[in-house]
Design an enzyme around this catalytic site. Structure first.
Site, PDB file in Angstrom:
ATOM      1  N   ASP A  39      30.271   3.690  14.461  1.00  0.00           N
ATOM      2  CA  ASP A  39      30.264   4.570  15.639  1.00  0.00           C
ATOM      3  C   ASP A  39      29.000   4.456  16.473  1.00  0.00           C
ATOM      4  O   ASP A  39      28.679   5.365  17.250  1.00  0.00           O
ATOM      5  CB  ASP A  39      30.459   6.038  15.222  1.00  0.00           C
ATOM      6  CG  ASP A  39      31.825   6.304  14.608  1.00  0.00           C
ATOM      7  OD1 ASP A  39      32.743   5.489  14.847  1.00  0.00           O
ATOM      8  OD2 ASP A  39      31.972   7.300  13.884  1.00  0.00           O
TER       9      ASP A  39
ATOM     10  N   HIS B  44      24.039 -15.003   7.084  1.00  0.00           N
ATOM     11  CA  HIS B  44      23.691 -14.405   5.792  1.00  0.00           C
ATOM     12  C   HIS B  44      23.344 -12.930   5.919  1.00  0.00           C
ATOM     13  O   HIS B  44      23.022 -12.273   4.926  1.00  0.00           O
ATOM     14  CB  HIS B  44      22.512 -15.177   5.178  1.00  0.00           C
ATOM     15  CG  HIS B  44      22.266 -14.894   3.742  1.00  0.00           C
ATOM     16  ND1 HIS B  44      21.193 -14.139   3.293  1.00  0.00           N
ATOM     17  CD2 HIS B  44      22.945 -15.259   2.629  1.00  0.00           C
ATOM     18  CE1 HIS B  44      21.221 -14.062   1.977  1.00  0.00           C
ATOM     19  NE2 HIS B  44      22.268 -14.727   1.542  1.00  0.00           N
TER      20      HIS B  44
ATOM     21  N   LYS C  26      23.523  -8.936   6.155  1.00  0.00           N
ATOM     22  CA  LYS C  26      24.350  -7.965   5.427  1.00  0.00           C
ATOM     23  C   LYS C  26      24.163  -6.607   6.110  1.00  0.00           C
ATOM     24  O   LYS C  26      23.297  -5.817   5.712  1.00  0.00           O
ATOM     25  CB  LYS C  26      23.929  -7.919   3.966  1.00  0.00           C
ATOM     26  CG  LYS C  26      23.920  -9.308   3.294  1.00  0.00           C
ATOM     27  CD  LYS C  26      22.776  -9.407   2.303  1.00  0.00           C
ATOM     28  CE  LYS C  26      22.491 -10.817   1.858  1.00  0.00           C
ATOM     29  NZ  LYS C  26      23.573 -11.615   1.411  1.00  0.00           N
TER      30      LYS C  26
ATOM     31  N   ASP D  11       0.807  -1.225   0.000  1.00  0.00           N
ATOM     32  CA  ASP D  11       0.000   0.000   0.000  1.00  0.00           C
ATOM     33  C   ASP D  11       0.839   1.274   0.000  1.00  0.00           C
ATOM     34  O   ASP D  11       0.354   2.349   0.370  1.00  0.00           O
ATOM     35  CB  ASP D  11      -0.973   0.018   1.185  1.00  0.00           C
ATOM     36  CG  ASP D  11      -2.047  -1.053   1.058  1.00  0.00           C
ATOM     37  OD1 ASP D  11      -2.279  -1.517  -0.079  1.00  0.00           O
ATOM     38  OD2 ASP D  11      -2.639  -1.426   2.087  1.00  0.00           O
TER      39      ASP D  11
END
Length: 492
Positions: free
Chosen positions: A417, A410, A412, A233
């Site tokens: 900081d 897996h 990513k 939506d």
């Protein structure tokens, strides 16, 4: 002459092979690619007759400037021009938020705006999701609540238990007159003809991204759609590392990879417009359409007004062979170079290009705490040994390497900081940086960054930290396997 050719067929084939190889070599040199990638391709062309040409065909061809992607790039800029004015903040507006939100990350924001029209968005609510079983439950719940449209784009969409759950929910959505469109990568996905037919018969628009023949034999074919996107939506969006497959969940019993550890992101708010726009660019690429159809989809049904009380700054970075710049790689590079205290990276494949490698090593040598977490085994033996070929060098610079031992890591992600984070589909490797279509969320929010850091610390309980001295003493045969696989690094 003909008799000689038939009598000496192997020599003839070898001559033809090297004539074609010389032509390919000329193309490689003329195209001014990355020198390491060029040398790797030339090596295989010369050293491995016939096989070298196949490797070059599937892995070495560079299409970034080809007509098909030039056309896509022109279409992209035309479409973006229709919606970017609604999303962009001006430099003056950015300056207002620098003190509260951006701090010293303003250069990163401007970099992406100039590279690929990636606007900074402010009205966003973010939820980090860990592992497939939790992510699928949340996505399917949102699909059940869809009122107008569902847009989906996946590298892997398999016809298994998980995939069929998705298909059933999408069919139910169509019964509610919700518009459903699906892009799947024909190399990564395993969707049966029956499943596709069932969806199309129900009124779901299904398109394969750059379809290939015999996809099982081209698992590493170039220029794949590696993105994982769901948009509902126009105000709820998902992206991250999790594909639609049983391999990505831990509630169906142990899969072939053991425990699967992954990270995904749910976004509600303004940034979903950017994800929607990137999804549309690929939809118009894979789907025959008219300019009127483009205009029809640039409206408030797909780009609704945002009324989100949270104010988390997010920028969506997308890259691929159709873009003039390696946007995600450059964003990661600049984030590393602006780090002052710490860098935390989780990646299934650590095969960095020279720019990222130098940035990480320079950061560590300057006293910044750099930690990288990778799977101990992984799902690709070639990528596994290529990754390990970097460990000795980076540990000698002070970078800490953690082997995730519980199963397949897996996720990513990167946190800098404890204030800036990125979650997305891009691995820390050549393929993600320069070849595949990828998408990442850049998050300028301390709460999300701390959430990811806490998960990183928790994951350390399932890790072994590599000892630089012990690693250096591994066998010569082991080092040879690493070096051999590293030759393939630009093509993995």
């Amino acid at each position: 002459m003909i008799n000689w050719v038939w009598t000496h067929w192997f020599i003839t084939a070898l001559i033809v092979n090297y004539i074609v190889a010389l032509s390919a070599a000329f193309f490689l040199l003329r195209n001014n690619q990355n020198p390491r990638k060029t040398l790797s391709s030339l090596l295989f062309l010369i050293a491995f007759p016939f096989v070298g040409l196949l490797i070059y065909y599937f892995f070495g061809l560079e299409y970034r400037k080809s007509k098909i992607f030039k056309r896509k790039n022109l279409d992209s800029h035309k479409i973006i021009s229709k919606w970017n004015d609604k999303l962009f903040l001006t430099d003056e507006e950015l300056a207002k938020f620098e003190e509260d939100f951006l701090k010293d990350r303003l250069k990163l924001v401007k970099l992406l705006r100039h590279n690929e029209d990636s606007p900074l968005t402010l009205k966003n609510d973010l939820k980090v999701l860990y592992n497939g079983e939790n992510t699928f439950k949340t996505i399917l719940h949102d699909i059940d609540q869809a009122k107008h449209h569902i847009h989906i784009e996946y590298f892997i969409f398999n016809d298994d238990t998980t995939g069929n759950e998705f298909i059933d929910r999408l069919l139910a959505a169509r019964e509610r007159d919700v518009l459903v469109k699906l892009i799947y990568d024909s190399v990564g996905s395993d969707l049966s003809g029956n499943a596709i037919k069932k969806m199309r018969n129900a009124g779901i628009d299904v398109e394969a991204f750059m379809p290939v023949i015999f996809s099982n034999f081209t698992r590493k074919a170039n220029y794949r759609d590696h993105r994982k996107i769901v948009i509902i939506d126009g105000h709820i969006g998902y992206l991250g590392g999790i594909n639609v497959s049983d391999d990505y969940r831990n509630d169906l019993g142990e899969n072939k990879h053991g425990y699967w550890r992954d990270t995904h992101l749910r976004i509600e708010g303004h940034a979903v417009k950017s994800i929607q726009a990137q999804w549309m660019l690929n939809w118009f690429f894979v789907h025959d359409h008219t300019e009127q159809e483009e205009d029809d989809m640039i409206n408030k049904d797909y780009f609704p007004d945002v009324d989100e009380w949270e104010n988390k700054p997010v920028q969506i970075a997308a890259s691929g062979p159709d873009s003039d710049w390696a946007n995600i790689m450059e964003a990661i590079f600049l984030a590393i170079n602006t780090a002052e205290e710490s860098i935390r990276i989780t990646t299934p494949y650590f095969i960095p290009n020279q720019a990222i490698l130098t940035a990480l090593e320079s950061a560590a040598r300057s006293g910044i705490d750099v930690e990288i977490m990778v799977p101990r085994i992984g799902d690709s033996w070639a990528a596994r040994y290529a990754s390990r070929s970097y460990f000795e060098e980076i540990m000698n610079c002070g970078i800490k390497v953690f082997w995730y031992c519980r199963g397949m890591l897996h996720a990513k992600t990167m946190v800098v900081d404890g204030q800036f984070a990125t979650i997305g589909t891009s691995n820390m490797d050549y393929r993600s940086f320069d070849i595949n279509f990828e998408i990442n969320a850049l998050i300028y929010d301390e709460a999300v960054a701390q959430n990811l850091n806490e998960k990183f610390e928790k994951d350390k309980e399932d890790c072994v930290q590599l000892d630089p001295q012990e690693w250096e003493e591994r066998s010569h045969f082991y080092k040879f396997k690493e070096s051999f696989c590293r030759l393939w690094a630009p093509m993995l």
